[in-house]
Scaffold this motif. Structure first.
Motif, mmCIF file in Angstrom:
data_model
loop_
_atom_site.group_PDB
_atom_site.id
_atom_site.type_symbol
_atom_site.label_atom_id
_atom_site.label_comp_id
_atom_site.label_asym_id
_atom_site.label_seq_id
_atom_site.Cartn_x
_atom_site.Cartn_y
_atom_site.Cartn_z
ATOM 1 N N LEU B 40 0.842 -1.202 0.000
ATOM 2 C CA LEU B 40 0.000 0.000 0.000
ATOM 3 C C LEU B 40 0.876 1.251 0.000
ATOM 4 O O LEU B 40 0.603 2.226 -0.719
ATOM 5 C CB LEU B 40 -0.931 -0.002 1.215
ATOM 6 N N VAL B 41 1.950 1.217 0.805
ATOM 7 C CA VAL B 41 2.870 2.354 0.829
ATOM 8 C C VAL B 41 3.539 2.495 -0.541
ATOM 9 O O VAL B 41 3.640 3.600 -1.083
ATOM 10 C CB VAL B 41 3.921 2.175 1.947
ATOM 11 N N LEU B 42 3.939 1.367 -1.103
ATOM 12 C CA LEU B 42 4.576 1.399 -2.426
ATOM 13 C C LEU B 42 3.635 1.982 -3.475
ATOM 14 O O LEU B 42 4.047 2.787 -4.328
ATOM 15 C CB LEU B 42 5.016 -0.018 -2.832
ATOM 16 N N ALA B 43 2.357 1.606 -3.408
ATOM 17 C CA ALA B 43 1.384 2.153 -4.360
ATOM 18 C C ALA B 43 1.352 3.670 -4.255
ATOM 19 O O ALA B 43 1.320 4.381 -5.264
ATOM 20 C CB ALA B 43 0.001 1.555 -4.104
ATOM 21 N N GLY B 44 1.381 4.176 -2.995
ATOM 22 C CA GLY B 44 1.402 5.619 -2.787
ATOM 23 C C GLY B 44 2.642 6.252 -3.395
ATOM 24 O O GLY B 44 2.582 7.307 -4.031
ATOM 25 N N VAL B 45 3.796 5.605 -3.202
ATOM 26 C CA VAL B 45 5.062 6.116 -3.750
ATOM 27 C C VAL B 45 4.960 6.216 -5.272
ATOM 28 O O VAL B 45 5.340 7.224 -5.878
ATOM 29 C CB VAL B 45 6.237 5.205 -3.347
ATOM 30 N N LEU B 46 4.424 5.173 -5.900
ATOM 31 C CA LEU B 46 4.303 5.158 -7.359
ATOM 32 C C LEU B 46 3.330 6.222 -7.846
ATOM 33 O O LEU B 46 3.561 6.870 -8.873
ATOM 34 C CB LEU B 46 3.863 3.774 -7.836
ATOM 35 N N ILE B 47 2.244 6.401 -7.084
ATOM 36 C CA ILE B 47 1.279 7.445 -7.454
ATOM 37 C C ILE B 47 1.957 8.812 -7.378
ATOM 38 O O ILE B 47 1.798 9.654 -8.276
ATOM 39 C CB ILE B 47 0.042 7.393 -6.531
ATOM 40 N N ALA B 48 2.764 9.015 -6.328
ATOM 41 C CA ALA B 48 3.440 10.311 -6.160
ATOM 42 C C ALA B 48 4.347 10.605 -7.346
ATOM 43 O O ALA B 48 4.483 11.754 -7.773
ATOM 44 C CB ALA B 48 4.247 10.303 -4.862
ATOM 45 N N ARG B 49 4.973 9.566 -7.910
ATOM 46 C CA ARG B 49 5.908 9.766 -9.026
ATOM 47 C C ARG B 49 5.202 10.313 -10.255
ATOM 48 O O ARG B 49 5.826 10.972 -11.090
ATOM 49 C CB ARG B 49 6.559 8.437 -9.391
ATOM 50 N N SER B 50 3.895 9.997 -10.381
ATOM 51 C CA SER B 50 3.210 10.447 -11.593
ATOM 52 C C SER B 50 2.375 11.702 -11.345
ATOM 53 O O SER B 50 1.610 12.117 -12.196
ATOM 54 C CB SER B 50 2.329 9.316 -12.133
ATOM 55 N N LEU B 51 2.546 12.288 -10.134
ATOM 56 C CA LEU B 51 1.827 13.534 -9.865
ATOM 57 C C LEU B 51 2.464 14.663 -10.680
ATOM 58 O O LEU B 51 3.620 14.571 -11.077
ATOM 59 C CB LEU B 51 1.902 13.853 -8.376
ATOM 60 N N GLY B 108 2.581 6.710 1.750
ATOM 61 C CA GLY B 108 3.147 6.453 0.435
ATOM 62 C C GLY B 108 3.435 7.715 -0.361
ATOM 63 O O GLY B 108 4.560 7.913 -0.847
ATOM 64 N N ILE B 109 2.433 8.572 -0.495
ATOM 65 C CA ILE B 109 2.607 9.772 -1.328
ATOM 66 C C ILE B 109 3.656 10.738 -0.741
ATOM 67 O O ILE B 109 4.551 11.168 -1.464
ATOM 68 C CB ILE B 109 1.240 10.445 -1.595
ATOM 69 N N PRO B 110 3.608 11.050 0.582
ATOM 70 C CA PRO B 110 4.685 11.893 1.129
ATOM 71 C C PRO B 110 6.061 11.272 0.915
ATOM 72 O O PRO B 110 7.023 11.979 0.597
ATOM 73 C CB PRO B 110 4.343 11.975 2.621
ATOM 74 N N LEU B 111 6.143 9.947 1.075
ATOM 75 C CA LEU B 111 7.430 9.274 0.881
ATOM 76 C C LEU B 111 7.912 9.464 -0.558
ATOM 77 O O LEU B 111 9.075 9.799 -0.802
ATOM 78 C CB LEU B 111 7.275 7.782 1.197
ATOM 79 N N GLY B 112 6.997 9.277 -1.515
ATOM 80 C CA GLY B 112 7.362 9.425 -2.914
ATOM 81 C C GLY B 112 7.764 10.852 -3.274
ATOM 82 O O GLY B 112 8.618 11.078 -4.111
ATOM 83 N N LEU B 113 7.125 11.826 -2.594
ATOM 84 C CA LEU B 113 7.402 13.224 -2.923
ATOM 85 C C LEU B 113 8.695 13.733 -2.291
ATOM 86 O O LEU B 113 9.346 14.617 -2.829
ATOM 87 C CB LEU B 113 6.232 14.108 -2.461
ATOM 88 N N THR B 114 9.048 13.186 -1.122
ATOM 89 C CA THR B 114 10.143 13.820 -0.372
ATOM 90 C C THR B 114 11.338 12.921 -0.077
ATOM 91 O O THR B 114 12.384 13.422 0.317
ATOM 92 C CB THR B 114 9.619 14.357 0.981
ATOM 93 N N ALA B 115 11.204 11.601 -0.271
ATOM 94 C CA ALA B 115 12.264 10.689 0.197
ATOM 95 C C ALA B 115 13.607 10.982 -0.470
ATOM 96 O O ALA B 115 14.655 10.856 0.157
ATOM 97 C CB ALA B 115 11.851 9.246 -0.042
ATOM 98 N N HIS B 116 13.582 11.395 -1.760
ATOM 99 C CA HIS B 116 14.852 11.612 -2.453
ATOM 100 C C HIS B 116 15.623 12.794 -1.883
ATOM 101 O O HIS B 116 16.770 13.012 -2.228
ATOM 102 C CB HIS B 116 14.600 11.820 -3.953
ATOM 103 N N ARG B 117 14.973 13.574 -1.014
ATOM 104 C CA ARG B 117 15.651 14.724 -0.422
ATOM 105 C C ARG B 117 16.365 14.373 0.882
ATOM 106 O O ARG B 117 17.090 15.199 1.433
ATOM 107 C CB ARG B 117 14.632 15.829 -0.127
#
Lengths: 203, 205
Positions: B40-51, B108-117
């Motif tokens: 579920l977290v991974l799904a959020g991460v992937l969704i964030a990538r396509s925002l 998931g989405i916060p992780l996808g948006l900010t983890a690379h920082r």
């Protein structure tokens, strides 16, 4: 500069918020499991038992709320059980034997309720009672009249029953219901001494 | 038109939530804790990538070092890993949906948006701490004499504990390998003092 300060403060605020949330979600870091949670709730926030009429295995009806002028030691069982319910049966037998004559049945009654409506009829409940030498005056054996009543009971006591092959696994416990009909104690299935220590100054 | 890659996240989420897979995973402690929640977290991460790019820029301005996102993720995941909340998620429909919504939107989405920082140091600490947590939690689940979740069997708890100890061991081996051999892909003829090359190491993390 001030941007970093705001960033830092936001991190602290989020940290405090998260910590507070986790604290609330665990009753102040005391209850991490549902079992601990319902015990804490029973101790600190006892709730009245639902008004449900049960079928007494020895005939007649049994009103859960009407037993309430006495202490009720209660458990949920199914007679086909070979694990927790056997321990519960033995515990109830020990409680029955430990209570003085003038208390047993007068100030304290025992009540075992089956949750296996399919298999447990009156005969099988009586057989269960015999297995643990249940005193007919003091140890009641009962079953809910309908699936709805059963579900209401199980939800109220937060009893979770899950199938495990042929058997059921359930979070067995000894419940103590106060004369005012509130569930004030939830104890381990073998905690006979704890239950007696709770009852003794009160009966 | 969105690229096909943009549908991977929503697709994964739909499969996890709308198909019988959900019940199947939630029927076992291992499926619930080690498969469904991470997915579920991974799904959020992937969704964030396509925002839209603008969102990512906005998130970056709000959370320069990715620490807010990280904190949010940790709290949300820890919340749902508490045994009593795992129980609630299975036994109460409302809690079950709340789990899905919060794990995707707040983890998931916060992780996808900010983890690379996240700074390299924080990633390293996270990895080591995470490994330690796997050992601690694995041991706890393995040795707990009683059921921690009312909705799951004791036997599964033991298997879960063993699995977590195994994952901890794999993670520890990876850390040791990184320390001894350096980041993967490094050319053998390079000088040893480059083994801490920042960009390579952060790639490995």
């Amino acid at each position: 500069m001030w941007r970093n300060a705001i960033y830092g403060l936001t991190i602290i605020a989020l940290g405090l918020g998260g910590f507070t949330t986790l604290s609330l979600a665990t009753d102040g870091f005391r209850a991490f499991t549902a079992e601990e949670a319902r015990r804490v709730a029973a101790r600190e926030n006892p709730e009245p038992v639902p008004t449900i009429t049960l079928e007494d295995a020895r005939g007649g009806e049994l009103d859960l709320a009407a037993l309430g002028d006495r202490y009720v030691v209660l458990d949920f069982i199914y007679t086909g059980c070979n694990h927790a319910c056997t321990t519960l049966g033995a515990s109830f037998h020990r409680i029955q034997e430990a209570l003085p004559k003038d208390v047993l049945g007068e100030r304290v009654v025992l009540l075992s309720i089956t949750f296996d409506l399919e298999n447990d009829d009156a005969d099988r409940l009586l057989e269960y009672g015999e297995r643990f030498s249940a005193n007919p005056e003091a140890w009641h054996l009962a079953r809910p009249k309908s699936r709805e009543d059963l579900d209401r009971l199980l939800r109220h006591f937060q009893v979770v029953v899950i199938p495990d092959g042929e058997d059921f696994v359930h979070n067995g416990a000894i419940y103590v219901v106060e004369p005012d009909e509130r569930v004030a104690g939830i104890h381990d299935i073998d905690a006979v001494d704890e239950v007696l220590a709770y009852l003794e100054p009160r009966w | 038109m969105r690229s096909p890659a943009a549908w991977v996240g929503p697709g994964l989420l739909a499969v996890l939530v709308l198909t019988p897979l959900r019940l199947w995973l939630e029927a076992s402690l291992i499926g619930h804790m080690l498969v469904q929640i991470p997915l579920l977290v991974l799904a959020g991460v992937l969704i964030a990538r396509s925002l839209p790019e603008a969102w990512r820029v906005w998130a970056g301005r709000l959370d320069i070092y990715g620490l807010l996102g990280l904190l949010l993720v940790l709290f949300v995941v820890v919340y749902w890993l508490l045994p009593r909340n795992l129980d609630a998620a299975v036994l109460e429909a409302g809690a079950g949906w709340m789990k899905i919504v919060t794990l995707v939107l707040l983890a998931g989405i916060p992780l996808g948006l900010t983890a690379h920082r996240l700074p390299l140091l924080v990633r390293g600490v996270l990895w080591v701490k995470g490994t330690a947590m796997f050992f601690v939690m694995g041991w706890l689940y393995r040795e707990a004499p009683d059921r921690l979740c009312n909705a799951y069997l004791l036997g599964e708890q033991l298997v879960l504990g063993n699995l977590m100890l195994g994952l901890g061991a794999v993670s520890l081996a990876a850390i040791l390998a990184l320390l001894v051999f350096g980041p993967p892909g490094r050319h053998r003829r390079e000088a040893p003092d480059e083994s801490l090359d920042q960009s390579r190491l952060s790639q490995a993390l």
